[in-house]
Design an enzyme around this catalytic site. Structure first.
Site, mmCIF file in Angstrom:
data_model
loop_
_atom_site.group_PDB
_atom_site.id
_atom_site.type_symbol
_atom_site.label_atom_id
_atom_site.label_comp_id
_atom_site.label_asym_id
_atom_site.label_seq_id
_atom_site.Cartn_x
_atom_site.Cartn_y
_atom_site.Cartn_z
ATOM 1 N N GLU A 66 0.877 -1.185 0.000
ATOM 2 C CA GLU A 66 0.000 0.000 0.000
ATOM 3 C C GLU A 66 0.903 1.221 0.000
ATOM 4 O OE1 GLU A 66 -3.359 0.126 -0.390
ATOM 5 O OE2 GLU A 66 -2.942 -1.943 -0.912
ATOM 6 N N CYS A 100 -1.697 9.377 3.220
ATOM 7 C CA CYS A 100 -1.645 8.976 1.813
ATOM 8 C C CYS A 100 -2.919 9.420 1.106
ATOM 9 C CB CYS A 100 -1.460 7.472 1.725
ATOM 10 S SG CYS A 100 -2.697 6.583 2.656
HETATM 11 N N1 NAD Z 1 -1.649 3.408 0.754
HETATM 12 C C1 NAD Z 1 -1.683 3.400 2.082
HETATM 13 O O1 NAD Z 1 -2.514 2.750 2.711
HETATM 14 C C2 NAD Z 1 -0.674 4.198 2.842
HETATM 15 C C3 NAD Z 1 -0.864 4.392 4.202
HETATM 16 C C4 NAD Z 1 0.071 5.134 4.917
HETATM 17 C C5 NAD Z 1 1.169 5.675 4.275
HETATM 18 N N2 NAD Z 1 1.311 5.487 2.939
HETATM 19 C C6 NAD Z 1 2.464 6.081 2.248
HETATM 20 O O2 NAD Z 1 3.616 5.946 3.067
HETATM 21 C C7 NAD Z 1 4.521 7.013 2.831
HETATM 22 C C8 NAD Z 1 4.899 7.640 4.151
HETATM 23 O O3 NAD Z 1 5.395 6.678 5.021
HETATM 24 P P1 NAD Z 1 6.948 6.449 5.263
HETATM 25 O O4 NAD Z 1 7.681 7.746 5.114
HETATM 26 O O5 NAD Z 1 7.072 5.706 6.536
HETATM 27 O O6 NAD Z 1 7.314 5.532 4.033
HETATM 28 P P2 NAD Z 1 8.703 4.790 3.733
HETATM 29 O O7 NAD Z 1 8.519 4.075 2.455
HETATM 30 O O8 NAD Z 1 9.845 5.708 3.850
HETATM 31 O O9 NAD Z 1 8.853 3.764 4.931
HETATM 32 C C9 NAD Z 1 7.867 2.782 5.189
HETATM 33 C C10 NAD Z 1 8.521 1.643 5.932
HETATM 34 O O10 NAD Z 1 9.458 1.020 5.042
HETATM 35 C C11 NAD Z 1 10.699 0.869 5.718
HETATM 36 N N3 NAD Z 1 11.776 0.771 4.728
HETATM 37 C C12 NAD Z 1 12.520 1.774 4.197
HETATM 38 N N4 NAD Z 1 13.397 1.262 3.306
HETATM 39 C C13 NAD Z 1 13.207 -0.075 3.269
HETATM 40 C C14 NAD Z 1 13.774 -1.150 2.546
HETATM 41 N N5 NAD Z 1 14.770 -0.971 1.669
HETATM 42 N N6 NAD Z 1 13.327 -2.407 2.761
HETATM 43 C C15 NAD Z 1 12.327 -2.625 3.625
HETATM 44 N N7 NAD Z 1 11.738 -1.644 4.345
HETATM 45 C C16 NAD Z 1 12.163 -0.386 4.164
HETATM 46 C C17 NAD Z 1 10.744 2.060 6.644
HETATM 47 O O11 NAD Z 1 11.692 1.870 7.665
HETATM 48 C C18 NAD Z 1 9.311 2.070 7.156
HETATM 49 O O12 NAD Z 1 9.142 1.102 8.162
HETATM 50 C C19 NAD Z 1 3.770 7.976 1.925
HETATM 51 O O13 NAD Z 1 4.210 7.763 0.618
HETATM 52 C C20 NAD Z 1 2.319 7.557 2.093
HETATM 53 O O14 NAD Z 1 1.504 7.915 1.007
HETATM 54 C C21 NAD Z 1 0.438 4.757 2.223
HETATM 55 N N1 LIG Z 2 -6.862 5.351 5.825
HETATM 56 C C1 LIG Z 2 -6.491 6.739 5.976
HETATM 57 C C2 LIG Z 2 -5.209 7.067 5.278
HETATM 58 C C3 LIG Z 2 -4.067 6.134 5.523
HETATM 59 C C4 LIG Z 2 -2.828 6.641 4.899
HETATM 60 O O1 LIG Z 2 -2.129 7.485 5.300
HETATM 61 C C5 LIG Z 2 -7.582 7.643 5.438
HETATM 62 O O2 LIG Z 2 -8.533 7.157 4.856
HETATM 63 O O3 LIG Z 2 -7.461 8.850 5.590
#
Ligand code: NAD
Ligand code: A1AUG
Length: 514
Positions: A285, A319
């Site tokens: 995600e 996100c």
């Molecule tokens: N689609 C969704 O449901 C959803 C929900 C929440 C956040 N997000 C997205 O997450 C991002 C923000 O979160 P973030 O800054 O923590 O993201 P990130 O990708 O920097 O980190 C996410 C996780 O991945 C880990 N990670 C980093 N490099 C890695 C690697 N090489 N291998 C394995 N794990 C690794 C990090 O330590 C962390 O635990 C935004 O892009 C946001 O849109 C998406």
């Molecule tokens: N599920 C949350 C977003 C999660 C990601 O950051 C929302 O619907 O706002």
């Protein structure tokens, strides 16, 4: 069993609730700065090397010092998960579900304490922290019930003299990699979905918010989860993350985070390593570039309110956040002016103070990235609100609005993940939907219109996983609005949805001749 209902949000205008939150903040204050070990096979392991979790609103305040897994300790955790899988997979699914229900009850009793920890560790204003904790409870309650629903598989047909069954069995060891922006709900939801389906888990939480994850593992232990079913291995994404993703015993990876890390994990997980006998499954995600479309026949006050709330709730660090608004030209000036008024009225400051609507961004790297985008935006559009930032005490960025931005501008295309919204004008509704779809992401979107034909057009043509009508584009509720996106927003694995648990299982057909 009581049917599932989402956890209500707290009304902090009630004095008792307000006071309870202040008390919870005091409680959290009393344990700031403690050390937290790894948990592997139930054993507490303390390492020299630590991840230090800081308060983003008071950047020198230490929330906790968390032991950091090395590759050797990650391997030890893998062995513990492998051994425990032999027994955990055989535990009655109803008993596994009971662990989730019990954990939900424990968290409900300590609800404000968990939320207050999110206020301190993630910089979440009260209402945002409360919603994060409520969602964590929802995941526990919802996935527990979903497991009971599918524990006996699905019905299939049998012919005379034949007995066919279709059952779900666990996959094996899952690596759960969670983000910092919903450090409780997403971390807990992805962990327990994997556990309740009979898998064992290695949890690698985000390095900016590991303390709340540790506290959650304690709750699972208290709720009766056996040692080794979940193993707590915070560590560097690049070192421990890669090691776990590559490991031949890893059966699946459940990742939530950025596009680039998600793609890297997906690519690495596709490589067959020595001793590996399966194709790894990846649930990913990822990011979003989410749009609110405003039509000319619309409640314009609702439109402006929806844009501002969705753009600046938790400093735009969702996100699902509205980072683009596309407004039909007939009503463009009216909506932009109202967005500016509402934005200028927002209160920004330390989230421990209830009166602040918005607080910080998560850390220095985020602050730097967002302020760079603000500079880019100044060259791409008309700055109509905000545009300033201050990292002297904490990572504060003012809610920022750019108007008259070209549809192809960088601030219209790239995920900024901060309190910045870009607004563009469309000549009509069709063009507005075309602009909204003109992104590689496809997570959330909203349409504000009173025109039924246009709503139906959006239902068909606005290509996002979560589409909202006449409301903002954030705040999906578990079991009500299953959440996940298209295209570069991920594998559309709908968290909080009726088919989410099956992603953590494989179906087995048995056919017996009678
Ligand atoms: N689609 C969704 O449901 C959803 C929900 C929440 C956040 N997000 C997205 O997450 C991002 C923000 O979160 P973030 O800054 O923590 O993201 P990130 O990708 O920097 O980190 C996410 C996780 O991945 C880990 N990670 C980093 N490099 C890695 C690697 N090489 N291998 C394995 N794990 C690794 C990090 O330590 C962390 O635990 C935004 O892009 C946001 O849109 C998406
Ligand atoms: N599920 C949350 C977003 C999660 C990601 O950051 C929302 O619907 O706002």
């Amino acid at each position: 069993m009581i049917s599932y209902k989402h956890e209500p949000f707290t009304d902090f205008t009630q004095e008792a609730n307000y006071n309870a939150y202040v008390e919870a903040l005091n409680k959290v204050e009393s344990y700031l700065g403690q050390d937290y070990p790894l948990i592997i096979g139930g054993e507490r392991i303390t390492t020299e090397d630590k991840i230090i979790s800081y308060n983003p609103a008071k950047k020198t305040e230490v929330i906790g010092r968390v032991s950091k897994a090395s590759k050797e300790l990650a391997e030890k955790a893998m062995q513990a998960a492998d051994e425990t899988f032999k027994t955990w997979k055989k535990v009655d699914p109803a008993i596994r579900a009971d662990v989730l229900f019990k954990a939900a009850a424990i968290i409900r009793r300590r609800k404000h304490e968990f939320s207050a920890l999110l206020t301190k560790e993630a910089g979440k204003p009260w209402a945002e922290a409360d919603a994060d904790t409520a969602e964590a409870i929802d995941f526990l309650e919802y996935y527990g019930r979903q497991m009971l629903r599918i524990k006996d598989g699905q019905p299939v047909e049998s012919r005379p003299g034949e007995y066919n069954r279709y059952d779900y069995i666990p996959l094996g060891i899952g690596i759960v990699i969670s983000p910092w922006n919903f450090p409780f709900a997403i971390m807990a939801g992805t962990t327990v979905a994997a556990l309740v389906t009979g898998n064992t888990v290695l949890l690698k939480p985000a390095s900016t918010t590991p303390v709340v994850a540790y506290k959650f593992i304690e709750v699972l232990e208290q709720a009766g989860l056996p040692a080794g079913a979940v193993n707590f291995v915070p560590g560097s994404g690049a070192e421990v993350g890669d090691y776990l993703v590559d490991h031949p015993k890893t059966r699946f990876v459940s990742f939530t985070g950025s596009r680039d890390v998600g793609l890297r994990i997906n690519q690495r997980a596709s490589v067959l390593n020595d001793g590996q006998i399966w194709i790894k499954r990846v649930i990913a995600e990822m990011g979003g570039k989410d749009t609110i479309v405003v039509d000319k026949e619309a409640d314009l006050e609702l439109a402006a309110q929806s844009i501002v709330k969705s753009a600046f709730g938790f400093s735009g660090q969702k996100c699902s956040a509205c980072s683009r608004a596309v407004i039909v030209e007939d009503v463009y000036d009216t909506v932009v002016n109202r967005v500016v008024e509402l934005t200028n009225a927002l209160t920004v400051g330390d989230p421990v103070d209830f009166s602040n609507f918005m607080a910080t961004v998560i850390d220095q790297a985020a602050f730097n990235k967002i302020t760079e985008y603000i500079e880019i935006g100044k060259g791409e559009g008309r700055l109509v609100a905000g545009g300033t930032a201050d990292d002297s005490v904490g990572y504060f960025v003012q809610p920022t609005v750019f108007a008259d931005v070209d549809r192809n501008a960088r601030v219209m295309k790239e995920e900024i993940f901060g309190p910045v919204v870009a607004i563009t004008k469309a000549k009509d509704f069709d063009e507005a939907i075309d602009i909204a779809n003109d992104t590689e992401y496809g997570l959330t979107g909203a349409v504000i219109t009173n025109n039924r034909t246009n709503l139906e057009k959006a239902r068909e043509d606005f290509h996002v996983g979560n589409l909202y009508f006449n409301r903002g584009c954030t705040g999906a509720i578990v079991g009500y609005q299953p959440f996940g996106g298209f295209n570069m927003s991920g594998t559309d694995s709908k968290a909080g949805g009726p088919d989410y648990l099956q992603l953590h299982m494989q179906a087995k057909t048995t056919s017996e001749m009678l």
